[in-house]
Design a protein around this motif. Structure first.
Motif: not given
Length: 247
Positions: A54-55, A58, A62, A77, A80, A88, A92
């Motif tokens: 998920e990081k 993200y 971004t 996003l 994520s 986080q 998001s």
């Protein structure tokens, strides 16, 4: 303001960790240097190896947002959002709010900024965006109400104007009809008067002189038919008037 040694050491450690993170993450380095394309390409390659992270989703989203690739950014996003890290998640939702603004979806943006604040109540940026959008929506609603009222008033004015014009046309038509009726009545009256008038030749009889006929015609006027009749009857008592030819 003095900083104690303990606090100073914490700042140094944080700075070192931050520097270390930048050095180990080329995508992050490229992003903060303004090279969003390289950042996106880096995280895209990372996702092929670690597609459930998920990081990285993200970061990829971004970077795409910075490139104004809103479709990719929105997709990454949203994926994520399965993360458990509330910090986080707040970021998001904030970025999703920015995408919604670019798509001119104010209600969606408002909802995303609201969720961002729920996950991070201390996020000042999310609060500012949320309050700004609320105020903007109120103004838009008021403007729409004012516009609707103005449209209603314009429609009412147009209808009143049409009614006045129709009333004027009806009145003019009625006056024309009255004038026509008066003309017809006048013509009928004139025809009746002409029919009722006798000529000098009509009054010529064996027993009436030309002078007597003239005197009878002079006594006749438009509205004195009865007087004319009486005069003729009076003359007829002593003299016979041929009103028609015999067989």
């Amino acid at each position: 303001m003095k900083i104690n040694q303990s606090t100073y050491l914490k700042l140094i450690v944080a700075l070192m960790l931050c520097t270390s993170l930048f050095a180990k993450d080329p995508g992050l380095n490229a992003f903060y240097q303004g090279d969003y394309k390289s950042s996106s390409e880096y995280y895209e390659a990372r996702l092929k190896k670690d597609h459930n992270n998920e990081k990285i989703m993200y970061n990829r989203g971004t970077s795409a947002l910075a490139e104004k690739d809103y479709e990719t950014a929105q997709s990454m996003l949203r994926q994520s959002l399965s993360a458990s890290d509330e910090s986080q998640l707040a970021k998001s939702y904030y970025n999703l709010g920015q995408i919604a603004l670019q798509q001119q979806d104010t209600e969606e943006a408002l909802e995303n900024f609201k969720k961002s604040m729920l996950y991070d109540p201390d996020d000042v940026d999310a609060k500012i965006m949320y309050e700004h959008l609320q105020q903007q929506m109120k103004q838009q609603q008021q403007q729409q109400q004012d516009q609707d009222q103005q449209n209603d008033q314009d429609e009412q004015n147009d209808q009143e104007k049409q009614d006045q014009e129709q009333e004027k046309q009806d009145q003019e038509q009625e006056e024309q009809q009255q004038d026509q009726q008066q003309d017809q009545q006048q013509e009928q009256k004139q025809d009746q008067q002409q029919e009722s008038q006798l000529s000098e030749d009509d009054l010529k009889g064996e027993d009436l002189s030309k002078e007597q006929a003239k005197n009878i015609l002079n006594a006749m006027k438009e509205d004195e038919k009865e007087s004319m009749k009486k005069l003729i009857l009076s003359q007829a008592k002593s003299k016979k008037i041929k009103r028609s030819k015999e067989w």
